[in-house]
Design a protein around this motif. Structure first.
Motif, PDB file in Angstrom:
ATOM      1  N   ASP A   1      37.084  27.025  84.856  1.00 41.13           N
ATOM      2  CA  ASP A   1      38.442  26.497  84.697  1.00 41.13           C
ATOM      3  C   ASP A   1      38.793  25.429  85.733  1.00 41.13           C
ATOM      4  N   LYS A   2      37.775  24.817  86.341  1.00 40.41           N
ATOM      5  CA  LYS A   2      37.977  23.714  87.273  1.00 40.41           C
ATOM      6  C   LYS A   2      37.212  22.493  86.759  1.00 40.41           C
ATOM      7  N   PHE A   3      37.551  21.314  87.267  1.00 40.27           N
ATOM      8  CA  PHE A   3      36.793  20.121  86.899  1.00 40.27           C
ATOM      9  C   PHE A   3      36.109  19.569  88.147  1.00 40.27           C
ATOM     10  N   ALA A   4      34.979  18.894  87.959  1.00 38.34           N
ATOM     11  CA  ALA A   4      34.237  18.328  89.079  1.00 38.34           C
ATOM     12  C   ALA A   4      35.036  17.193  89.716  1.00 38.34           C
ATOM     13  N   LYS A   5      35.007  17.118  91.021  1.00 41.38           N
ATOM     14  CA  LYS A   5      35.789  16.122  91.755  1.00 41.38           C
ATOM     15  C   LYS A   5      34.912  14.923  92.128  1.00 41.38           C
ATOM     16  N   ALA A   6      35.117  13.822  91.447  1.00 38.99           N
ATOM     17  CA  ALA A   6      34.376  12.593  91.772  1.00 38.99           C
ATOM     18  C   ALA A   6      34.971  11.950  93.023  1.00 38.99           C
ATOM     19  N   CYS A   7      34.149  11.189  93.737  1.00 34.95           N
ATOM     20  CA  CYS A   7      34.587  10.489  94.942  1.00 34.95           C
ATOM     21  C   CYS A   7      34.359   8.986  94.789  1.00 34.95           C
ATOM     22  N   PRO A   8      35.221   8.165  95.378  1.00 39.05           N
ATOM     23  CA  PRO A   8      34.973   6.721  95.372  1.00 39.05           C
ATOM     24  C   PRO A   8      33.948   6.366  96.445  1.00 39.05           C
ATOM     25  N   VAL A   9      32.887   5.689  96.052  1.00 38.15           N
ATOM     26  CA  VAL A   9      31.856   5.237  96.992  1.00 38.15           C
ATOM     27  C   VAL A   9      31.515   3.790  96.653  1.00 38.15           C
ATOM     28  N   ASP A  10      31.901   2.871  97.530  1.00 37.63           N
ATOM     29  CA  ASP A  10      31.663   1.445  97.298  1.00 37.63           C
ATOM     30  C   ASP A  10      32.146   1.000  95.925  1.00 37.63           C
ATOM     31  N   GLY A  11      33.308   1.504  95.530  1.00 35.73           N
ATOM     32  CA  GLY A  11      33.890   1.104  94.257  1.00 35.73           C
ATOM     33  C   GLY A  11      33.354   1.850  93.048  1.00 35.73           C
ATOM     34  N   ARG A  12      32.427   2.779  93.252  1.00 33.82           N
ATOM     35  CA  ARG A  12      31.865   3.559  92.141  1.00 33.82           C
ATOM     36  C   ARG A  12      32.414   4.984  92.176  1.00 33.82           C
ATOM     37  N   LYS A  13      32.437   5.621  91.018  1.00 36.18           N
ATOM     38  CA  LYS A  13      32.920   6.991  90.901  1.00 36.18           C
ATOM     39  C   LYS A  13      31.699   7.915  90.892  1.00 36.18           C
ATOM     40  N   ILE A  14      31.566   8.709  91.948  1.00 38.54           N
ATOM     41  CA  ILE A  14      30.362   9.506  92.144  1.00 38.54           C
ATOM     42  C   ILE A  14      30.689  10.999  92.214  1.00 38.54           C
ATOM     43  N   ILE A  15      29.899  11.803  91.496  1.00 36.41           N
ATOM     44  CA  ILE A  15      29.966  13.252  91.642  1.00 36.41           C
ATOM     45  C   ILE A  15      28.775  13.689  92.490  1.00 36.41           C
ATOM     46  N   PHE A  16      29.044  14.499  93.504  1.00 35.78           N
ATOM     47  CA  PHE A  16      27.994  15.019  94.362  1.00 35.78           C
ATOM     48  C   PHE A  16      27.709  16.478  94.007  1.00 35.78           C
ATOM     49  N   VAL A  17      26.423  16.818  94.032  1.00 30.35           N
ATOM     50  CA  VAL A  17      26.018  18.187  93.727  1.00 30.35           C
ATOM     51  C   VAL A  17      25.051  18.683  94.790  1.00 30.35           C
ATOM     52  N   GLU A  18      24.955  19.999  94.890  1.00 23.44           N
ATOM     53  CA  GLU A  18      24.031  20.629  95.831  1.00 23.44           C
ATOM     54  C   GLU A  18      23.114  21.573  95.069  1.00 23.44           C
ATOM     55  N   ASN A  19      21.834  21.532  95.389  1.00 19.63           N
ATOM     56  CA  ASN A  19      20.856  22.417  94.749  1.00 19.63           C
ATOM     57  C   ASN A  19      20.856  23.746  95.478  1.00 19.63           C
ATOM     58  N   ILE A  20      21.308  24.779  94.775  1.00 17.43           N
ATOM     59  CA  ILE A  20      21.353  26.128  95.343  1.00 17.43           C
ATOM     60  C   ILE A  20      20.524  27.048  94.449  1.00 17.43           C
ATOM     61  N   ASP A  21      19.409  27.520  94.982  1.00  9.15           N
ATOM     62  CA  ASP A  21      18.522  28.417  94.232  1.00  9.15           C
ATOM     63  C   ASP A  21      18.118  27.832  92.879  1.00  9.15           C
ATOM     64  N   GLY A  22      17.830  26.523  92.874  1.00  9.34           N
ATOM     65  CA  GLY A  22      17.346  25.885  91.658  1.00  9.34           C
ATOM     66  C   GLY A  22      18.411  25.458  90.680  1.00  9.34           C
ATOM     67  N   GLN A  23      19.688  25.621  91.035  1.00 12.69           N
ATOM     68  CA  GLN A  23      20.778  25.190  90.156  1.00 12.69           C
ATOM     69  C   GLN A  23      21.663  24.189  90.893  1.00 12.69           C
ATOM     70  N   TYR A  24      22.117  23.184  90.151  1.00 12.42           N
ATOM     71  CA  TYR A  24      22.976  22.172  90.737  1.00 12.42           C
ATOM     72  C   TYR A  24      24.436  22.601  90.657  1.00 12.42           C
ATOM     73  N   HIS A  25      25.099  22.615  91.809  1.00 12.99           N
ATOM     74  CA  HIS A  25      26.509  22.993  91.891  1.00 12.99           C
ATOM     75  C   HIS A  25      27.330  21.794  92.343  1.00 12.99           C
ATOM     76  N   ALA A  26      28.416  21.513  91.635  1.00 13.39           N
ATOM     77  CA  ALA A  26      29.303  20.399  92.025  1.00 13.39           C
ATOM     78  C   ALA A  26      29.922  20.701  93.378  1.00 13.39           C
ATOM     79  N   VAL A  27      29.995  19.674  94.216  1.00 11.71           N
ATOM     80  CA  VAL A  27      30.531  19.797  95.561  1.00 11.71           C
ATOM     81  C   VAL A  27      31.842  19.002  95.641  1.00 11.71           C
ATOM     82  N   LYS A  28      32.858  19.612  96.247  1.00 13.42           N
ATOM     83  CA  LYS A  28      34.131  18.902  96.455  1.00 13.42           C
ATOM     84  C   LYS A  28      34.096  18.223  97.824  1.00 13.42           C
ATOM     85  N   ARG A  29      34.260  16.909  97.810  1.00 13.48           N
ATOM     86  CA  ARG A  29      34.273  16.153  99.057  1.00 13.48           C
ATOM     87  C   ARG A  29      35.547  15.344  99.126  1.00 13.48           C
ATOM     88  N   GLY A  30      35.885  14.879 100.336  1.00 16.49           N
ATOM     89  CA  GLY A  30      37.075  14.050 100.503  1.00 16.49           C
ATOM     90  C   GLY A  30      38.340  14.851 100.493  1.00 16.49           C
TER      91      GLY A  30
END
Length: 234
Positions: free
Chosen positions: A205-234
């Motif tokens: 029930d949440k949405f991934a939080k994209a971040c502005p990086v050099d004018g681009r919209k980027i989603i960051f993820v972390e590999n935890i036990d072989g699965q990619y998890h969206a990371v909230k930054r900023g």
């Protein structure tokens, strides 16, 4: 032409946050212009700075046609904010074209994340740069965060998106392709790898939080036990 509509300090402890008001204001703006996104920027948290919960400001990124569109954008945002004024809030509003946000204003935004500033500095900067800035109630301290928001948004490397394409429609896990199709430019792992495919875990029930990086919209993820998890930054 990119025009920034910045607002700050629009809420109190019992009301919806500035982000929600920014999204409502963006809806009104979308009747005339394309809104490329809304960014949230974290400001300094200090005992000498009154704030509701996190001391953040919001900036609406508008694709306009000409410089004169600033006045319509300002009046539209002002009307939305005054119609939803919350007692106990101290809102500020500012509107500026991208090329009006010069290095001193970008530096002011960075300063607002590490030191205590005052209205005099914010208003003086706005006057010198010809930027329309108004306090819309209460102590009007929101003019400080509002000016800071312009500088931080123009810098293109701060905060996170509250609105970015259709990304808010992707509630929960999704594929990398889904995020790209929704308006994100790329998905990267926090250790530097760009993903072209894969399943991304997002809190239910949440949405991934994209971040502005050099004018681009980027989603960051972390590999935890072989699965990619969206990371909230900023």
């Amino acid at each position: 032409m990119r025009i920034f509509v910045a607002m700050d300090d629009t809420d109190n402890l019992n009301s919806r946050g500035t982000g929600r008001l920014a999204r409502d204001t963006a809806e009104a703006i979308m009747k005339e212009f394309h809104v490329d996104g809304i960014t949230r920027h974290q400001l300094y948290v200090h005992e000498d700075i009154p704030f509701t919960s996190h001391n953040s400001c919001a900036v609406i990124h508008v694709e306009a046609r000409e410089v004169d569109d600033k006045e319509w954008l300002f009046e539209t945002a002002k009307e939305c904010m005054l119609n939803d004024f919350i007692e106990g809030s101290d809102p500020g509003l500012a509107v500026a074209c991208s090329d009006e946000v010069v290095p001193p204003l970008i530096a002011f935004g960075r300063d607002a994340q590490r030191v205590v500033l005052n209205q005099e500095k914010a208003r003086g900067l706005a006057k010198n740069l010809g930027i329309r800035l108004e306090g819309l109630g209460g102590t009007e301290d929101g003019v400080i965060g509002t000016m800071a928001g312009l500088g931080l948004a123009r810098g293109g490397n701060d905060g996170r998106y509250l609105l970015c394409g259709r990304i808010r429609e992707l509630m929960g896990p999704a594929e990398v392709e889904d995020f790209i199709n929704a308006g994100v430019d790329a998905v990267y792992t926090i250790d530097g790898h760009e993903l072209s495919e894969g399943h991304i875990i997002v809190e239910e029930d949440k949405f991934a939080k994209a971040c502005p990086v050099d004018g681009r919209k980027i989603i960051f993820v972390e590999n935890i036990d072989g699965q990619y998890h969206a990371v909230k930054r900023g």
